[in-house]
Write a protein that holds these residues in place. Sequence first.
Motif, short mmCIF file in Angstrom:
data_model
loop_
_atom_site.label_atom_id
_atom_site.label_comp_id
_atom_site.label_asym_id
_atom_site.label_seq_id
_atom_site.Cartn_x
_atom_site.Cartn_y
_atom_site.Cartn_z
N ASN A 63 0.82 -1.21 0.00
CA ASN A 63 0.00 0.00 0.00
C ASN A 63 0.86 1.26 0.00
N GLY A 64 1.90 1.27 -0.81
CA GLY A 64 2.72 2.47 -0.94
C GLY A 64 3.77 2.62 0.13
N ARG A 65 3.89 1.65 1.02
CA ARG A 65 4.95 1.73 2.04
C ARG A 65 6.09 0.81 1.62
N PRO A 66 7.30 1.38 1.50
CA PRO A 66 8.43 0.57 1.03
C PRO A 66 9.02 -0.29 2.15
N THR A 82 3.55 -5.26 -3.67
CA THR A 82 4.28 -5.37 -4.93
C THR A 82 5.76 -5.60 -4.67
N SER A 83 6.40 -6.22 -5.64
CA SER A 83 7.84 -6.30 -5.61
C SER A 83 8.33 -5.25 -6.60
N GLU A 84 9.45 -4.60 -6.28
CA GLU A 84 10.05 -3.66 -7.24
C GLU A 84 11.49 -4.09 -7.37
N PRO A 136 7.92 6.32 -0.39
CA PRO A 136 6.57 6.03 0.09
C PRO A 136 5.55 6.97 -0.53
N SER A 137 4.29 6.56 -0.47
CA SER A 137 3.22 7.47 -0.88
C SER A 137 2.79 8.28 0.33
N ASP A 138 2.15 9.44 0.05
CA ASP A 138 1.65 10.27 1.16
C ASP A 138 0.65 9.49 1.99
N ALA A 139 -0.17 8.68 1.30
CA ALA A 139 -1.21 7.92 2.02
C ALA A 139 -0.57 6.93 2.98
N ALA A 140 0.53 6.30 2.54
CA ALA A 140 1.19 5.32 3.40
C ALA A 140 1.70 6.00 4.67
N ALA A 141 2.23 7.22 4.51
CA ALA A 141 2.74 7.93 5.68
C ALA A 141 1.58 8.34 6.59
N ALA A 142 0.49 8.82 5.98
CA ALA A 142 -0.65 9.25 6.78
C ALA A 142 -1.20 8.08 7.59
N ALA A 143 -1.18 6.88 6.99
CA ALA A 143 -1.73 5.70 7.67
C ALA A 143 -0.91 5.32 8.90
N PRO B 297 6.39 15.03 4.17
CA PRO B 297 5.49 14.16 4.94
C PRO B 297 5.56 12.68 4.56
N ARG B 298 5.74 12.36 3.29
CA ARG B 298 5.66 10.94 2.93
C ARG B 298 6.83 10.14 3.51
N LEU B 299 7.90 10.82 3.91
CA LEU B 299 9.01 10.08 4.52
C LEU B 299 8.60 9.44 5.85
N GLY B 300 7.44 9.82 6.38
CA GLY B 300 6.94 9.19 7.60
C GLY B 300 6.88 7.67 7.47
N ALA B 301 6.64 7.18 6.26
CA ALA B 301 6.51 5.73 6.07
C ALA B 301 7.84 5.07 5.73
N LEU B 302 8.93 5.76 6.01
CA LEU B 302 10.25 5.19 5.76
C LEU B 302 10.88 4.85 7.11
#
Lengths: 553, 388
Positions: A63-66, A82-84, A136-143, B297-302
């Motif tokens: 879901n967009g989170r690496p 997904t695999s990248e 990452p996607s913005d959505a992944a971070a927001a989640a 902000p998206r770096l939050g998921a890293l």
Amino acid sequence: MTEGSPRRFEYDGSPGAAQPGETLLTALARERLPILQRSVRYHRPRGPFCGIGQCTGCLVRVNGRPNVRACRYVPKDGDRATSEHAWPSVRFDALGLLDVVFPNGVDNLHGLRRPAFFTGFYQRVVRGLAGYHEPPSDAAAAALKAPVEERNVEVLVIGAGASGRSAAARLVARGLRPLLLDRGLAPQPVPGADLLAGTTVTFLPPASPGRDPPFDALAFTEPGRGVRVRARSVIIATGSYDATLLFGGNDRPGIVTADGALTLTGRGRLPPFRRAVVVGGGERAREVVERLGPHIQAVVAPGEIPPELVRAASDRGIRLYPRSMILSANGRRRVRSLELKARGSGPRFSLPCDAVVLAHRRLPNGPLFFQAGAKMVWRSGTGAYYPDVSEDGATSVPGLYAVGSAAGVLPSSSTESAARAADRIVGGTPDPRPLPRVSDSGRNELEGYYRELLRVPRSGRWIACACEDVLFEEVVTANASGYRGIEVVKRYTGLGTGLCQGRYCLPDALLVLSLLEGRSAPEVGYITQRPPTVPMPIAALAALSGSLTMETP
Amino acid sequence: MTPPSRTSYRTVVVGAGIVGLFTAHHLARSGAGPILVVDRGFLSSGASGRNGGGVRQQWENRATIRLARESVEAYRRFGREFGFNIWFRQGGYLFLAENARELDRLRTVHDLVRSEGLASEVLDPGGVAALVDGIAPEAVVGGTYLRTDGTLYPFPAVWGVYEAARSVGAEVALGVDAKGVSVRDGRVAGVVTSEGTVTAASVVNAAGGWSGDFSRAAGLSVPNVATRHEILATEPLKPFLNPMVVRTSDGLYFSQTMRGEIVGGLTVPHPTGTQGGAPSSIAFLGAMARALAGLIPRLGALGVLRAWSGFYDDTPDGFPVVGEDPRLPGFVHANGFGGHGFMLAPAASRRVARAVLGEGVDLDPQLFSPARFTTPAPASAIEGLQLG
Ligand SMILES: Cc1cc2nc3c(=O)[nH]c(=O)nc-3n(C[C@H](O)[C@H](O)[C@H](O)COP(=O)(O)OP(=O)(O)OC[C@H]3O[C@@H](n4cnc5c(N)ncnc54)[C@H](O)[C@@H]3O)c2cc1C
Ligand code: FES
């Protein structure tokens, strides 16, 4: 948690289903050990290796989170994984040619410098090959935005294995309510103790003597919540894990640690292999044989095989190869056979197989001791550093205790070691008699094994560090160029700087360097492990700010 | 441990960091041997193995700009000269301003940098967003950017200079502690080490964060202060960020390395001095994460992969200390580089070597000489752009 309907997810465009509570990895590894990943430099096929969230074998984007570890992720309905880092797919990756075109590897240290005119080009190419996933996607971070959970406890017990649970139970019996944390997604609870599952303590800084309580630990609950625990005393019961081994093609999909094989099985699941070769001649190998028997065809051990394992194996019709060396694992992508050689002047032979289970050596889970500044000692029995403890588990840091196999206590006495630490914390006088521990004198079995193995011509790619794709030959070259000591070889080759934080590569590198440098392993160096022990999302750390004071120890 | 092979040298360099090694290389190449470099740790155990690899030419003083520019040229040639690929990538340095006052300050720097012939640019928020994909809207009012600044890999630079220095005859003794100097007739006569005393006509204090300790052990009071700075690396990602980004307000800096990790730091206050070792802190992890996630902000998921720290060797005016100490002939300083010694090392160490050889040093003594701290009227200039 067996009731409920399966969770439907998508993996690389194909539908998948996971039973409630099951991880993405087990859902993807029903029939056989899958290829989930391509290695960072040479795009070698990789699959799950450790099964416990410590290697680089099962990274997927969800879901967009690496960089999500499939073995630690419990899918939800509608998840997209997904695999990248592969083209067109992880199974058939054209970039896998890199592995063929550069049989001696790419020398990032000296190579790609000339002509100077090409610098920009080289840099673009090499940069493009680095990393597993897109940002990452913005959505992944927001989640992942969740407030940090704060706990203030008398005693924090880290690890809910046998020793951690006994420590907690003993504390409860003495009227305390300890907090028990465990990485496992479904650990067994202890009545009277608070339990946080799926939670890893990532950072335990040195205690501040002036502060009450003195310990301030940072933990992380999957998939994204930070936890901060302040405690008066801490018991570390993090146990041990199965180590890797050096041989040609030692990174092939299908090669797993015993941890991996066991986590992929159990709870009514059959193992994802049929004819595995188990490596090892000790307790752990016997445990694997007893639990996965019908799926195992042979046991290969570096040394002698003790009678209990001989009995367990022959009861199940499993062949035994004591005193054997693994030269290489062969196959087109996954492992299909092992090339072996009896030690001494024995013959070479080959064993067909669909999996290799490494159960030859268990190492302590030590990063928290290093972080907390506890004094460590070298134990040659396994070839690892353990906290220096008294018989009641007290480390050199007041209030910090080590019990069970993390402290080098043999499994038969781990509950006893836990009870003693608990007694000490509540103010009792524990039994001062010595507990049986991993030996701290004499030779490690693997030293002699590697000494002999290094004299045999090497075939196949020996991967010294799977996370960073560092070849064993690069370690040999570093040594030959005069770079001595594990700290320097680590920085010279990049070995141990990847996602596993050196857990898998450094212990073997230390033994091999001790042979190459002609001095003892402790002289070759001390393995330091930096925080956090497992990657912790920036969002979870950022949420700390509310409780953040700028005080530091 | 590799003990010194002789008992007598012409010059002993204390510290096998990038500064000490470059200095030894210059000295050995000019035939001023025998030269010994001692280091109590392993190669790259000091700040030279712990830094962010940033190399920039945007500074508040002409003198610093010129040194940095010379270093940029040296690092561009490094692969050819030293045989190691340091992956010096000129992705630029982007300074961010969050308000008009900060932007004015950056503009002043920009004007000075331009006047030195470097193509610095002032960017509006749109220009910044074009360089920092995913930056939070309204995070900044603008910034300045110099495309020829960049980042490099510190380790191969250390190996390259180490091997080069040794190949021209300098000796490097690792695991050897320099405990002080021996003095005869008011000048340096030798260095007291954990392996005994070696005689030497001069000693170079290139001890990084420990330089103040070493000067004081030699009886010299110096204003150098060791400050601990933390830094972290994230999990790798495919390339998405070209420049090194530095925020003016709090010194947040980060870049994406060739391996795809975001590497960066931010200053949180710690007690000064080297005695506490170099641990990490929860305070830093929290502050750094908040800064990164706030800006992109998206770096939050890293995930944060690892954190570590090292020592800056700070001076009161922000300029390094280069030259012979007037109070103790033969004692040459090569320290006080703050958070920027890697980028200044090639150029600065050439001057250090000249000072050892008694040749003229083409640096403004008001700014760089150790004498500036001992003369009654301290110089008024400061190098204030101590960020990133
Ligand atoms: C977190 C961090 C980030 C940084 N980022 C950057 C950056 O992006 N760009 C940049 O240009 N700079 C940066 N720096 C600064 C840069 O790393 C240093 O200025 C530079 O490496 C200093 O080099 P040095 O050779 O003077 O010191 P060091 O590399 O610290 O070497 C000094 C050596 O001296 C040895 N030593 C000390 N005392 C003794 C003794 N008594 N006897 C024997 N040996 C001794 C030590 O063991 C050490 O190896 C950063 C620093 C830190 C800590
Ligand atoms: S298999 Fe998931 S991290 Fe090792």
